[in-house]
Scaffold this motif. Sequence first.
Motif, short mmCIF file in Angstrom:
data_model
loop_
_atom_site.label_atom_id
_atom_site.label_comp_id
_atom_site.label_asym_id
_atom_site.label_seq_id
_atom_site.Cartn_x
_atom_site.Cartn_y
_atom_site.Cartn_z
N LEU A 326 0.82 -1.20 0.00
CA LEU A 326 0.00 0.00 0.00
C LEU A 326 0.86 1.26 0.00
N ALA A 327 1.96 1.27 0.77
CA ALA A 327 2.85 2.43 0.75
C ALA A 327 3.41 2.64 -0.65
N GLY A 328 3.74 1.53 -1.34
CA GLY A 328 4.25 1.63 -2.70
C GLY A 328 3.21 2.17 -3.66
N TRP A 329 1.95 1.71 -3.50
CA TRP A 329 0.88 2.21 -4.37
C TRP A 329 0.69 3.71 -4.17
N LEU A 330 0.65 4.15 -2.92
CA LEU A 330 0.46 5.57 -2.66
C LEU A 330 1.63 6.39 -3.21
N GLU A 331 2.85 5.88 -3.05
CA GLU A 331 4.03 6.58 -3.55
C GLU A 331 3.94 6.80 -5.06
N PRO A 345 3.62 5.02 16.19
CA PRO A 345 4.58 5.91 15.54
C PRO A 345 5.74 5.19 14.87
N THR A 346 6.10 4.00 15.35
CA THR A 346 7.20 3.27 14.74
C THR A 346 6.87 2.84 13.32
N THR A 347 5.68 2.25 13.12
CA THR A 347 5.30 1.85 11.77
C THR A 347 4.95 3.07 10.92
N LEU A 348 4.46 4.14 11.54
CA LEU A 348 4.23 5.38 10.80
C LEU A 348 5.54 5.88 10.22
N ALA A 349 6.60 5.91 11.03
CA ALA A 349 7.90 6.38 10.55
C ALA A 349 8.41 5.50 9.41
N ARG A 350 8.22 4.21 9.52
CA ARG A 350 8.64 3.29 8.45
C ARG A 350 7.88 3.58 7.16
N ASP A 351 6.56 3.80 7.28
CA ASP A 351 5.76 4.06 6.08
C ASP A 351 6.11 5.40 5.45
N LEU A 352 6.38 6.39 6.27
CA LEU A 352 6.80 7.69 5.70
C LEU A 352 8.10 7.56 4.92
N ALA A 353 9.01 6.74 5.43
CA ALA A 353 10.28 6.53 4.72
C ALA A 353 10.05 5.84 3.38
N ALA A 354 8.98 5.03 3.29
CA ALA A 354 8.68 4.31 2.05
C ALA A 354 7.92 5.19 1.06
N MET A 355 7.54 6.41 1.48
CA MET A 355 6.80 7.32 0.59
C MET A 355 7.53 8.67 0.52
N SER A 357 7.96 10.74 -1.75
CA SER A 357 7.32 11.78 -2.55
C SER A 357 6.39 12.66 -1.73
N TYR A 358 6.11 12.24 -0.50
CA TYR A 358 5.21 13.00 0.36
C TYR A 358 5.98 13.68 1.48
N ARG A 359 5.60 14.92 1.76
CA ARG A 359 6.22 15.67 2.85
C ARG A 359 5.19 15.92 3.94
N PRO A 360 5.47 15.50 5.18
CA PRO A 360 4.55 15.82 6.27
C PRO A 360 4.55 17.32 6.52
N VAL A 361 3.36 17.91 6.56
CA VAL A 361 3.28 19.36 6.75
C VAL A 361 2.63 19.73 8.08
N ARG A 362 1.75 18.89 8.60
CA ARG A 362 1.13 19.14 9.90
C ARG A 362 0.95 17.82 10.63
N ALA A 363 1.03 17.88 11.94
CA ALA A 363 0.85 16.68 12.75
C ALA A 363 0.24 17.07 14.09
N THR A 382 1.69 16.17 1.97
CA THR A 382 1.49 16.75 0.65
C THR A 382 2.54 16.21 -0.31
N ARG A 383 2.10 15.87 -1.51
CA ARG A 383 3.03 15.34 -2.52
C ARG A 383 3.94 16.45 -3.03
N THR A 384 5.23 16.13 -3.09
CA THR A 384 6.21 17.11 -3.57
C THR A 384 6.81 16.72 -4.91
N ARG A 385 6.53 15.49 -5.37
CA ARG A 385 7.04 15.04 -6.68
C ARG A 385 5.88 14.44 -7.46
#
Length: 391
Positions: A326-331, A345-355, A357-363, A382-385
Motif C-alpha cells: 500500500l505504501a508503494g501504491w500511494l508513492e 509511531p514506529t510503523t508510521l515512521a517506516r511508512d513515511l520513509a517508504a513514501m 514523494s510525500y512531505r509531512p506538513v502538519r501533525a 502533501t506530494r512534492t514530486r
Amino acid sequence: MTAPPHVLDCRYWDAGVCRSCAWLGRSYDEQLAAKQEAVRALVDRPGLTWLPPVASRPEGFRNKAKMVVGGTAAEPTLGILGPDGGVDLRHCALHTPGIVAALPVLAGFVERAGLQPYDVGSSLPVGRRGELKHLLVTESPDGELMVRWVLRSTADLARVEKHLPWLRAALPQVRVVTVNVQPEHRAVLEGDREVVLTDEATLPMRVDGVTLHLGPRSFFQTNTEVAAALYRQARAWVDELAPATVGDLYCGVGGFALHLAAPGRRVTGVEISADAVAAAARGRDDLGLSPEQVRFVVGDATSYDLGDPPGLVVVNPPRRGLGGDLAGWLERSGVPHLIYSSCNPTTLARDLAAMPSYRPVRARVLDMFPQTSHLEVLVLLTRTRPARTRP
C-alpha cells in the motif's frame, strides 16, 4: 480539552494487583509531554508544524471494558488473570461511569445464570472446565450498552437466553447482547462466530452529529471524546484543501468517511469487513447522503483499486501500518494529499520513509490512552514530486 495535572489514584495499583497502566505514577501533564516528544523523535521533518496535543480526561474515558472472567459462577471476578487466578477490576477508574455501574450487575448475571468461568490452568483438553471466558462491554455517548459474553462453546447459550429478561430489567440501558464463541485454548479475545440475542445488533455511537453503527466485532476508538477531536481535525484539514474526491482506506464503520462528506465532494470508503461496510452505509443513510456522494465497498485496503487518483486519501491502518504494497501504491499514485492516522509511531515512521514523494506538513498527537505510552497521531502529507508511473 484540558486535563488536570494530578496523578490518578488507583486502589488496584496501590495493592500491587494490576500494572496495566504503566504510566500511572506520572502526572498527566508529564505523560502528554512525553508522548509528544516520543512521536517527534520518530517522525519529525523540516517544515513540519506540530499542533498542540489533544488531551484526554485522565480517568473515566474508556468506552470499552475487556474483562477476563475468573473465579467461580457463585463468586466471579471481572478483570485480568493473575498468578493465582482471576483479579477483579470491576471498579477500574479508566472505564466510563456507565460501565463501572454496569459491571456489578453483569457479575450478578453470571451468578444468576450459573455461568462457570473457563479454567485456563490446564494445558490438556480433558482437564479444562468452564465455559465463560470474557465479558466485553461498550458504552455509547447516549449511555446505551453492548454486552458480549465470550464462551468456549454454545453449551451455555440457553442459560444466557433464559436469564436475558432479568438482565434487560436490571440494566435497561442494554441495547445489544451477544454470545461470541471462542473455542481455542489460547490468548485470543474473541472468536469468529457471533450469536445476537437482541432485536438490535448494533450500538449507535453519536460523534459530532454523525451516528456510527457499531457492530459486535467492529473497531471504534476506545476514547469517544478524543475520537471526536480526531475526526474534527481531519475534517478541518480536508475542508481547507477542498478535494473533490476522497478515498478512505480501512474505513471501518465510516468514522472518517462520514465526517469528511460535504456538498460537491465524493467519498469512497474501503473496508474488508462486510458487516462494517453495511454499518457504514447505514450511517450514510442516516445523514441523508446518497451512494453517489459516499460509497462504501468491501475490499482489501492494501490492494483495492480506487481508479483515478482521488484528491486526498485517508489511511487508518492497524498497528502494523500500511505495509510495502500500500505504501508503494500511494508513492506511485499521484494522489496529491494524504492524511495518516496512526496508533503506532514506529510503523508510521517506516511508512513515511517508504513514501519519499510525500512531505509531512502538519501533525497532531491525540491522547487516546492516558496512563500508558499508547497514543494516536494524525499527520497531513502533501506530494512534492509527480507520480512516476500509474499504479
